[in-house]
Design a protein around this motif. Structure first.
Motif, mmCIF file in Angstrom:
data_model
loop_
_atom_site.group_PDB
_atom_site.id
_atom_site.type_symbol
_atom_site.label_atom_id
_atom_site.label_comp_id
_atom_site.label_asym_id
_atom_site.label_seq_id
_atom_site.Cartn_x
_atom_site.Cartn_y
_atom_site.Cartn_z
ATOM 1 N N LEU A 81 0.872 -1.172 0.000
ATOM 2 C CA LEU A 81 0.000 0.000 0.000
ATOM 3 C C LEU A 81 0.909 1.222 0.000
ATOM 4 C CD1 LEU A 81 -2.972 0.934 0.057
ATOM 5 C CD2 LEU A 81 -2.681 1.254 2.532
ATOM 6 N N GLN A 82 0.975 1.890 -1.140
ATOM 7 C CA GLN A 82 1.715 3.142 -1.251
ATOM 8 C C GLN A 82 0.783 4.272 -0.856
ATOM 9 O OE1 GLN A 82 5.037 3.759 -2.137
ATOM 10 N NE2 GLN A 82 4.537 5.851 -1.519
ATOM 11 N N MET A 83 1.203 5.036 0.148
ATOM 12 C CA MET A 83 0.362 6.110 0.668
ATOM 13 C C MET A 83 1.074 7.434 0.472
ATOM 14 S SD MET A 83 -1.019 4.290 4.172
ATOM 15 C CE MET A 83 0.573 4.368 4.957
ATOM 16 N N ASN A 84 0.493 8.297 -0.327
ATOM 17 C CA ASN A 84 1.050 9.621 -0.601
ATOM 18 C C ASN A 84 0.115 10.696 -0.077
ATOM 19 O OD1 ASN A 84 3.168 8.351 -2.039
ATOM 20 N ND2 ASN A 84 2.011 8.437 -3.950
ATOM 21 N N SER A 85 0.634 11.903 0.036
ATOM 22 C CA SER A 85 -0.166 13.051 0.497
ATOM 23 C C SER A 85 -0.929 12.703 1.774
ATOM 24 C CB SER A 85 -1.138 13.497 -0.602
ATOM 25 O OG SER A 85 -0.452 13.829 -1.786
ATOM 26 N N LEU A 86 -0.228 12.150 2.722
ATOM 27 C CA LEU A 86 -0.870 11.694 3.951
ATOM 28 C C LEU A 86 -1.440 12.854 4.749
ATOM 29 C CD1 LEU A 86 1.630 8.883 4.865
ATOM 30 C CD2 LEU A 86 -0.854 8.589 4.666
ATOM 31 N N LYS A 87 -2.550 12.577 5.410
ATOM 32 C CA LYS A 87 -3.250 13.549 6.228
ATOM 33 C C LYS A 87 -3.325 13.028 7.661
ATOM 34 C CE LYS A 87 -6.294 14.575 2.294
ATOM 35 N NZ LYS A 87 -7.716 14.620 1.847
ATOM 36 N N PRO A 88 -3.476 13.927 8.637
ATOM 37 C CA PRO A 88 -3.615 13.450 10.028
ATOM 38 C C PRO A 88 -4.757 12.454 10.197
ATOM 39 C CG PRO A 88 -3.158 15.794 10.007
ATOM 40 C CD PRO A 88 -3.356 15.384 8.564
ATOM 41 N N GLU A 89 -5.823 12.602 9.438
ATOM 42 C CA GLU A 89 -6.956 11.681 9.557
ATOM 43 C C GLU A 89 -6.665 10.294 8.991
ATOM 44 O OE1 GLU A 89 -6.971 14.756 8.218
ATOM 45 O OE2 GLU A 89 -8.328 14.872 6.482
ATOM 46 N N ASP A 90 -5.513 10.111 8.361
ATOM 47 C CA ASP A 90 -5.091 8.776 7.919
ATOM 48 C C ASP A 90 -4.435 7.984 9.054
ATOM 49 O OD1 ASP A 90 -4.034 10.265 4.829
ATOM 50 O OD2 ASP A 90 -5.845 9.078 5.165
ATOM 51 N N SER A 91 -4.197 8.622 10.179
ATOM 52 C CA SER A 91 -3.566 7.943 11.313
ATOM 53 C C SER A 91 -4.454 6.812 11.809
ATOM 54 C CB SER A 91 -3.311 8.938 12.451
ATOM 55 O OG SER A 91 -2.405 9.946 12.045
ATOM 56 N N ALA A 92 -3.868 5.629 11.918
ATOM 57 C CA ALA A 92 -4.628 4.443 12.325
ATOM 58 C C ALA A 92 -3.673 3.253 12.353
ATOM 59 C CB ALA A 92 -5.765 4.153 11.348
ATOM 60 N N VAL A 93 -4.170 2.142 12.874
ATOM 61 C CA VAL A 93 -3.488 0.872 12.677
ATOM 62 C C VAL A 93 -3.996 0.293 11.358
ATOM 63 C CG1 VAL A 93 -3.084 -1.450 13.567
ATOM 64 C CG2 VAL A 93 -3.262 0.495 15.149
#
Length: 125
Positions: A81-93
């Motif tokens: 899973l490539q995750m770009n432009s991360l946001k604080p709301e993406d924080s999780a397990v």
């Protein structure tokens, strides 16, 4: 069933990128559709992305579409899973999961019979 182990999580600033990996062992990885889910504290586990058995089709939650990319390498028994432009709301397990059914892509956690232990992703603002 397959056994799944996630890696690649960590702490990143908003706008940054991470790549998660999920290594599978056991029988017939390529016979399983794969997916990523995530769960933040106090929230239900939610679908993030899925990919078919040979990687020809993918499906994304609206919240990550255009920012995240799921892929797989069946020769390495690994899904990414490539995750770009991360946001604080993406924080999780983040969890990877394997779907043994020979049916259309599903977003329902109950359709997956193997889960990894999870990897923490934290995005600071």
């Amino acid at each position: 069933q397959v056994q799944l182990v996630e890696s690649g999580g960590g702490l990143v600033q908003a706008g940054g990128s991470l790549r998660l990996s999920c290594a599978a062992s056991g029988r017939a990885f390529s016979s399983h559709a794969m997916a990523w889910f995530r769960q933040a504290p106090g929230k239900e586990r939610e679908f993030v992305a899925a990919i078919t058995r040979i990687g020809t089709s993918t499906y994304y939650a609206d919240s990550v579409k255009g920012r995240f990319t799921i892929s797989r390498d069946n020769a390495k028994n690994t899904v990414y899973l490539q995750m770009n432009s991360l946001k604080p709301e993406d924080s999780a397990v983040y969890y990877c999961a394997a779907d043994p059914r020979f049916l259309a892509i599903t977003t329902m956690p109950t359709d997956f019979n193997s889960w990894g232990q999870g990897t923490q992703v934290s995005v600071s603002s």
